[in-house]
Design a protein around this motif. Sequence first.
Motif, short mmCIF file in Angstrom:
data_model
loop_
_atom_site.label_atom_id
_atom_site.label_comp_id
_atom_site.label_asym_id
_atom_site.label_seq_id
_atom_site.Cartn_x
_atom_site.Cartn_y
_atom_site.Cartn_z
N TRP A 31 0.84 -1.18 0.00
CA TRP A 31 0.00 0.00 0.00
C TRP A 31 0.88 1.24 0.00
N TYR A 32 0.28 2.34 -0.42
CA TYR A 32 0.96 3.62 -0.42
C TYR A 32 0.53 4.40 0.82
N PHE A 33 1.47 4.99 1.51
CA PHE A 33 1.28 5.82 2.69
C PHE A 33 0.72 5.01 3.86
N SER A 34 -0.55 4.67 3.86
CA SER A 34 -1.11 3.83 4.92
C SER A 34 -2.23 2.98 4.33
N LYS A 35 -2.64 1.96 5.07
CA LYS A 35 -3.69 1.07 4.54
C LYS A 35 -4.98 1.86 4.35
N GLY A 36 -5.71 1.46 3.35
CA GLY A 36 -6.97 2.12 3.07
C GLY A 36 -6.87 2.99 1.83
N ILE A 37 -8.02 3.46 1.38
CA ILE A 37 -8.08 4.31 0.19
C ILE A 37 -7.83 5.75 0.63
N GLU A 38 -6.87 6.42 -0.03
CA GLU A 38 -6.49 7.77 0.35
C GLU A 38 -6.25 8.63 -0.88
N TRP A 39 -6.37 9.93 -0.72
CA TRP A 39 -6.08 10.85 -1.82
C TRP A 39 -4.60 10.86 -2.16
N GLU A 40 -3.75 10.67 -1.13
CA GLU A 40 -2.30 10.68 -1.38
C GLU A 40 -1.91 9.56 -2.34
N SER A 41 -2.55 8.42 -2.23
CA SER A 41 -2.26 7.29 -3.12
C SER A 41 -2.59 7.64 -4.57
N LEU A 42 -3.63 8.44 -4.76
CA LEU A 42 -4.02 8.85 -6.10
C LEU A 42 -2.90 9.66 -6.76
#
Length: 131
Positions: A31-42
Motif C-alpha cells: 500500500w501507499y502511505f497507509s492502509k486504506g483508500i487515500e487521496w495521497e495514493s491517487l
Amino acid sequence: MSYLEKNVILVNKFIQGLADLYIDQKYHGYWYFSKGIEWESLLTLTLIIPPVNMMFLNWYPFGTTLFKHAMYYFYWVLFMIVYEMIALLPEPWGYFNYGWWTIWYSVLANPFLLMLVLNFYKWVIKIEKIK
C-alpha cells in the motif's frame, strides 16, 4: 502524440490502477502511505507511474538488436527496484509499504509489466497505421 497514443496512457493507468486496487485493497500485499483508500495514493498513481511508462516508451531502442532490448529491460528493472527500495524507506522519504509483497515479487513482475506496456503500445501503433 496521436489520439490512440494518448489512449495508451489512459489504458495503462487503468490497468495499473486495477492491479493496485486488487493487490493493495483486496489482498493487502502493499500500500501507499497507509492502509486504506487515500487521496495521497491517487497522486502516486497519476503523477509517478504514467510518466515512467512514457519515459520507458520514448527511450525504447526500437529497431536495434535483441541484446540492446534485453539490456534496456535490465536497466529499467534495476531502476524500478532501486526506486522501490527508496520508497520503502521510513518517512519522510518513503511512502510505500509491504504486506506480504516482497522486492522479489517486483523483480519478477516488473519485466512482465514493462513488456505489457510495450506490446500494448505496439498494438496501438499497428491499429493507427491501419486507419
